[in-house]
Motif scaffolding. Structure first.
Motif, PDB file in Angstrom:
ATOM      1  N   UNK A 148       0.836  -1.208   0.000  1.00 31.55           N
ATOM      2  CA  UNK A 148       0.000   0.000   0.000  1.00 31.55           C
ATOM      3  C   UNK A 148       0.867   1.253   0.000  1.00 31.55           C
ATOM      4  N   UNK A 149       1.897   1.244   0.842  1.00 32.53           N
ATOM      5  CA  UNK A 149       2.794   2.384   0.925  1.00 32.53           C
ATOM      6  C   UNK A 149       3.576   2.564  -0.364  1.00 32.53           C
ATOM      7  N   UNK A 150       3.989   1.450  -0.991  1.00 32.22           N
ATOM      8  CA  UNK A 150       4.733   1.534  -2.254  1.00 32.22           C
ATOM      9  C   UNK A 150       3.874   2.126  -3.362  1.00 32.22           C
ATOM     10  N   UNK A 151       2.610   1.723  -3.421  1.00 26.59           N
ATOM     11  CA  UNK A 151       1.706   2.289  -4.437  1.00 26.59           C
ATOM     12  C   UNK A 151       1.546   3.788  -4.233  1.00 26.59           C
ATOM     13  N   UNK A 152       1.372   4.174  -2.962  1.00 28.40           N
ATOM     14  CA  UNK A 152       1.222   5.601  -2.657  1.00 28.40           C
ATOM     15  C   UNK A 152       2.467   6.384  -3.053  1.00 28.40           C
ATOM     16  N   UNK A 153       3.655   5.836  -2.756  1.00 25.83           N
ATOM     17  CA  UNK A 153       4.897   6.531  -3.086  1.00 25.83           C
ATOM     18  C   UNK A 153       5.139   6.575  -4.588  1.00 25.83           C
ATOM     19  N   UNK A 159       3.854  11.863 -10.010  1.00 24.98           N
ATOM     20  CA  UNK A 159       3.300  13.206 -10.130  1.00 24.98           C
ATOM     21  C   UNK A 159       4.338  14.277  -9.835  1.00 24.98           C
ATOM     22  N   UNK A 160       5.282  13.972  -8.951  1.00 29.16           N
ATOM     23  CA  UNK A 160       6.320  14.949  -8.628  1.00 29.16           C
ATOM     24  C   UNK A 160       7.244  15.196  -9.817  1.00 29.16           C
ATOM     25  N   UNK A 161       7.427  14.178 -10.647  1.00 26.66           N
ATOM     26  CA  UNK A 161       8.262  14.352 -11.842  1.00 26.66           C
ATOM     27  C   UNK A 161       7.660  15.375 -12.798  1.00 26.66           C
ATOM     28  N   UNK A 162       6.359  15.537 -12.719  1.00 23.96           N
ATOM     29  CA  UNK A 162       5.693  16.499 -13.595  1.00 23.96           C
ATOM     30  C   UNK A 162       5.813  17.931 -13.081  1.00 23.96           C
ATOM     31  N   UNK A 163       6.261  18.064 -11.832  1.00 23.52           N
ATOM     32  CA  UNK A 163       6.366  19.383 -11.229  1.00 23.52           C
ATOM     33  C   UNK A 163       7.774  19.941 -11.412  1.00 23.52           C
ATOM     34  N   UNK A 176      -1.004  13.911  -1.875  1.00 22.78           N
ATOM     35  CA  UNK A 176      -1.139  12.470  -2.076  1.00 22.78           C
ATOM     36  C   UNK A 176      -1.345  11.756  -0.748  1.00 22.78           C
ATOM     37  N   UNK A 177      -0.564  12.146   0.262  1.00 15.36           N
ATOM     38  CA  UNK A 177      -0.734  11.539   1.593  1.00 15.36           C
ATOM     39  C   UNK A 177      -2.132  11.819   2.132  1.00 15.36           C
ATOM     40  N   UNK A 178      -2.586  13.043   1.962  1.00 18.99           N
ATOM     41  CA  UNK A 178      -3.910  13.414   2.486  1.00 18.99           C
ATOM     42  C   UNK A 178      -5.004  12.633   1.775  1.00 18.99           C
ATOM     43  N   UNK A 179      -4.906  12.531   0.446  1.00 17.78           N
ATOM     44  CA  UNK A 179      -5.911  11.779  -0.314  1.00 17.78           C
ATOM     45  C   UNK A 179      -5.876  10.305   0.071  1.00 17.78           C
ATOM     46  N   UNK A 180      -4.673   9.765   0.307  1.00 20.90           N
ATOM     47  CA  UNK A 180      -4.543   8.374   0.708  1.00 20.90           C
ATOM     48  C   UNK A 180      -5.218   8.118   2.053  1.00 20.90           C
ATOM     49  N   UNK A 181      -4.961   8.992   3.020  1.00 23.51           N
ATOM     50  CA  UNK A 181      -5.598   8.838   4.331  1.00 23.51           C
ATOM     51  C   UNK A 181      -7.115   9.005   4.226  1.00 23.51           C
ATOM     52  N   UNK A 182      -7.539   9.990   3.449  1.00 25.13           N
ATOM     53  CA  UNK A 182      -8.973  10.236   3.298  1.00 25.13           C
ATOM     54  C   UNK A 182      -9.663   9.054   2.642  1.00 25.13           C
ATOM     55  N   UNK A 183      -9.026   8.453   1.636  1.00 26.33           N
ATOM     56  CA  UNK A 183      -9.585   7.273   0.980  1.00 26.33           C
ATOM     57  C   UNK A 183      -9.701   6.107   1.952  1.00 26.33           C
TER      58      UNK A 183
END
Length: 306
Positions: A148-153, A159-163, A176-183
């Protein structure tokens, strides 16, 4: 208390300090529960005594021994998962699907206590089943949590590569962390809350309380799903409940690990801050570090290297 005395207190090994904090936290919890539940518990005791006396007065043919026999019958029926309101024969607790859920509560150490093996063979098997099942469950949940953590990372890194800017990358990682916790909260708390309210007839706060008590493996047993003999539970309900428990445990364990990491970082920060203060004070006074503190620091360094 002077400056030197405060620094001397800071030399107390952190394990002792953590022990004091732990005991204080538990005692504060005990005081709060005592304040919130103590008077209500006394009122319930008085109410039970009054109801018992009213039953004996209403049914003059009953004596205290007869009433105890009826109470024992009700308790036995409750443990067997049988309703006394009708003459219909029920499957009881020990049908296959319920037994499978019970096995899941054993290896996950939830242990609601609503059912338990009563035969010698069942009790002996439960001991060995838990002995090997609990470590296996820990390993599997740990592996699932890492996935689960690997998928999140991976999603966060993609997405960070796009920034372009560092500030945007930091904001994206936080999002991403917030959306993961909220989900996770929605999947393992909000949705099950509605399901349990519909199937069990509990209130929404009771359903939410049951979700956390279950996934945290506290398992008081005051609320247990698929435990009311007056209600019909389809087989898919048990399967869905077991799946929810498994993945919910992995997710909540991941959240708890994040909390532990943050507490460890705070502890290391405090130790570093106090260490700098002590080093300056010792240098000014020509004193050496506390041997116990040195031993603990060496232990922490060894643990970090491992």
């Amino acid at each position: 208390m002077g400056y030197k005395e405060i620094l001397n207190l800071a030399r107390v090994p952190s394990i002792l300090l953590l022990g004091v904090i732990y005991m204080t936290y538990v005692l504060i919890g005990g005081v709060v529960f005592w304040t919130l539940e103590g008077k209500d518990g006394e009122m319930k005791i008085q109410r039970v005594i009054q109801d018992q006396q009213q039953v004996l007065n209403k049914y003059s043919c009953l004596n205290h021994d007869n009433l105890q026999e009826i109470i024992q019958l009700i308790q036995d029926a409750s443990k067997a998962g049988v309703s006394l309101k009708s003459n219909d024969t029920k499957d009881g607790f020990w049908k296959f699907t319920t037994s499978a859920v019970f096995a899941a509560t054993v290896v996950t150490t939830i242990g609601y206590g609503n059912i338990s093996p009563s035969t010698i063979g069942g009790q002996i098997f439960c001991v060995f089943f838990a002995l090997f099942g609990i470590p296996l469950n820990v390993v599997v949940l740990n592996r699932v949590g890492k996935y689960m953590l690997a998928i999140e990372r991976n999603i966060s890194d993609f997405l960070e590569e796009k920034m372009d800017k560092k500030g945007k990358k930091l904001c994206m990682r936080f999002s991403i962390h917030f959306i993961s916790y909220l989900t996770g909260v929605i999947l393992f708390f909000v949705v099950p809350m509605f399901v349990f309210q519909e199937r069990e007839g509990w209130t929404y706060p009771e359903s939410l309380y049951f979700c956390f008590i279950s996934l945290s493996t506290i398992g008081f047993g005051d609320y247990v799903a698929d435990n009311n003999p007056e209600r019909y539970y389809p087989d898919w309900y048990n399967i869905l409940g077991a799946t929810w428990i498994f993945f919910g445990l992995a997710w909540l364990a991941l959240v708890i690990n994040h909390v532990i990491e943050n507490l460890e970082r705070l502890n290391n920060y405090m130790k570093g801050w106090w260490g700098d203060k002590k080093a300056k004070d010792n240098a000014a006074n020509g004193e050496e570090d506390n041997p116990e503190t040195q031993v603990e620091e060496e232990y922490d360094k060894t643990s970090e290297q491992k």
